[in-house]
Design a protein around this motif. Structure first.
Motif, mmCIF file in Angstrom:
data_model
loop_
_atom_site.group_PDB
_atom_site.id
_atom_site.type_symbol
_atom_site.label_atom_id
_atom_site.label_comp_id
_atom_site.label_asym_id
_atom_site.label_seq_id
_atom_site.Cartn_x
_atom_site.Cartn_y
_atom_site.Cartn_z
ATOM 1 N N LYS A 39 -1.843 -0.692 69.666
ATOM 2 C CA LYS A 39 -0.795 -0.166 68.782
ATOM 3 C C LYS A 39 -0.373 1.237 69.216
ATOM 4 O O LYS A 39 0.811 1.515 69.408
ATOM 5 C CB LYS A 39 -1.300 -0.144 67.327
ATOM 6 N N VAL A 40 -1.334 2.121 69.378
ATOM 7 C CA VAL A 40 -1.028 3.533 69.637
ATOM 8 C C VAL A 40 -0.605 3.791 71.085
ATOM 9 O O VAL A 40 0.368 4.504 71.338
ATOM 10 C CB VAL A 40 -2.239 4.420 69.262
ATOM 11 N N LEU A 41 -1.330 3.210 72.032
ATOM 12 C CA LEU A 41 -1.094 3.541 73.439
ATOM 13 C C LEU A 41 -0.009 2.690 74.115
ATOM 14 O O LEU A 41 0.454 3.048 75.197
ATOM 15 C CB LEU A 41 -2.395 3.429 74.235
ATOM 16 N N TYR A 42 0.378 1.590 73.481
ATOM 17 C CA TYR A 42 1.385 0.725 74.100
ATOM 18 C C TYR A 42 2.559 0.470 73.152
ATOM 19 O O TYR A 42 3.677 0.886 73.432
ATOM 20 C CB TYR A 42 0.755 -0.596 74.568
ATOM 21 N N TRP A 43 2.343 -0.201 72.042
ATOM 22 C CA TRP A 43 3.405 -0.558 71.110
ATOM 23 C C TRP A 43 4.206 0.676 70.674
ATOM 24 O O TRP A 43 5.432 0.701 70.773
ATOM 25 C CB TRP A 43 2.796 -1.261 69.896
ATOM 26 N N ASP A 44 3.499 1.685 70.192
ATOM 27 C CA ASP A 44 4.177 2.893 69.714
ATOM 28 C C ASP A 44 4.849 3.662 70.855
ATOM 29 O O ASP A 44 5.933 4.216 70.676
ATOM 30 C CB ASP A 44 3.203 3.819 68.979
ATOM 31 N N LYS A 45 4.205 3.717 72.017
ATOM 32 C CA LYS A 45 4.747 4.489 73.146
ATOM 33 C C LYS A 45 6.082 3.936 73.645
ATOM 34 O O LYS A 45 6.913 4.697 74.142
ATOM 35 C CB LYS A 45 3.755 4.520 74.314
ATOM 36 N N VAL A 46 6.273 2.602 73.538
ATOM 37 C CA VAL A 46 7.546 2.026 73.983
ATOM 38 C C VAL A 46 8.460 1.694 72.802
ATOM 39 O O VAL A 46 9.413 0.945 72.932
ATOM 40 C CB VAL A 46 7.363 0.803 74.924
ATOM 41 N N LYS A 47 8.163 2.309 71.660
ATOM 42 C CA LYS A 47 9.035 2.283 70.476
ATOM 43 C C LYS A 47 9.356 0.873 69.981
ATOM 44 O O LYS A 47 10.480 0.586 69.563
ATOM 45 C CB LYS A 47 10.345 3.035 70.764
ATOM 46 N N CYS A 48 8.374 -0.003 70.018
ATOM 47 C CA CYS A 48 8.625 -1.402 69.645
ATOM 48 C C CYS A 48 9.028 -1.591 68.195
ATOM 49 O O CYS A 48 9.742 -2.541 67.883
ATOM 50 C CB CYS A 48 7.417 -2.269 69.983
ATOM 51 N N ASP A 49 8.611 -0.690 67.303
ATOM 52 C CA ASP A 49 9.029 -0.825 65.902
ATOM 53 C C ASP A 49 10.550 -0.742 65.769
ATOM 54 O O ASP A 49 11.117 -1.291 64.831
ATOM 55 C CB ASP A 49 8.390 0.255 65.021
#
Length: 172
Positions: A65-75
């Motif tokens: 969640k923190v190092l991948y999903w959030d970093k590439v702004k998937c939300d």
């Protein structure tokens, strides 16, 4: 999309498998897609391969969640686009995934997804981005010196990711 993290994580974990320490893999020792280096960074200390082998589900979820999903702004990405961008970030790095997305939408490929990239992403149909992103991903893999060893699996994963992503958007 915010509610897509768990289904996207399920896809990633299904492809990342379990323990691996392949001599040709530049990532080295890996458990469920998390390298020893990444795990040590998350923990903030040295860790052993044995600790990595026994990584908890909570640590896995936090790292993804923190190092991948959030970093590439998937939300902030459309359903389906979030999956292809997230999966590539896990498989080949956040900056690489961001650059492929940026090339797809005509942004400067600097490896950081910011407001300009997001504005461009939001102006293009998700289906078009998914298809173009998957092509860019495949082309990147073909340039790697380890393609002969891992290429068949990478291309299969790319196709499955594209198909799953397109199914997530349905008919636009």
């Amino acid at each position: 999309m915010i509610h897509n993290f768990k289904p996207c994580l399920e896809f990633v974990l299904a492809h990342e498998g379990g323990w691996s320490d392949h001599p040709r893999d530049p990532g080295g020792a890996t458990m469920k897609g998390v390298t020893l280096s990444t795990y040590m960074g998350y923990l903030g200390r040295k860790a052993s391969k044995e600790e990595l082998r026994n990584i908890t589900e909570q640590h896995l979820e936090d790292i993804y969640k923190v190092l991948y999903w959030d970093k590439v702004k998937c939300d902030g990405l459309a359903a389906g686009v979030d999956l292809v961008v997230f999966d590539m970030a896990v498989n080949s790095g956040v900056a690489r995934s961001a650059k492929i997305l940026q090339r797809c939408v005509g942004a400067v490929p600097d490896g950081v997804i910011g407001p300009k990239t997001m504005d461009l992403v939001n102006g293009i149909p998700a289906k078009d981005i998914i298809i173009k992103f998957s092509d860019g991903r495949e082309n990147f893999y073909k340039t790697l010196p380890t393609f002969d060893t891992f290429g068949k699996g990478w291309l299969r994963r790319t196709k499955e990711c594209e198909d799953t992503a397109l199914a997530m958007i349905g008919d636009e």
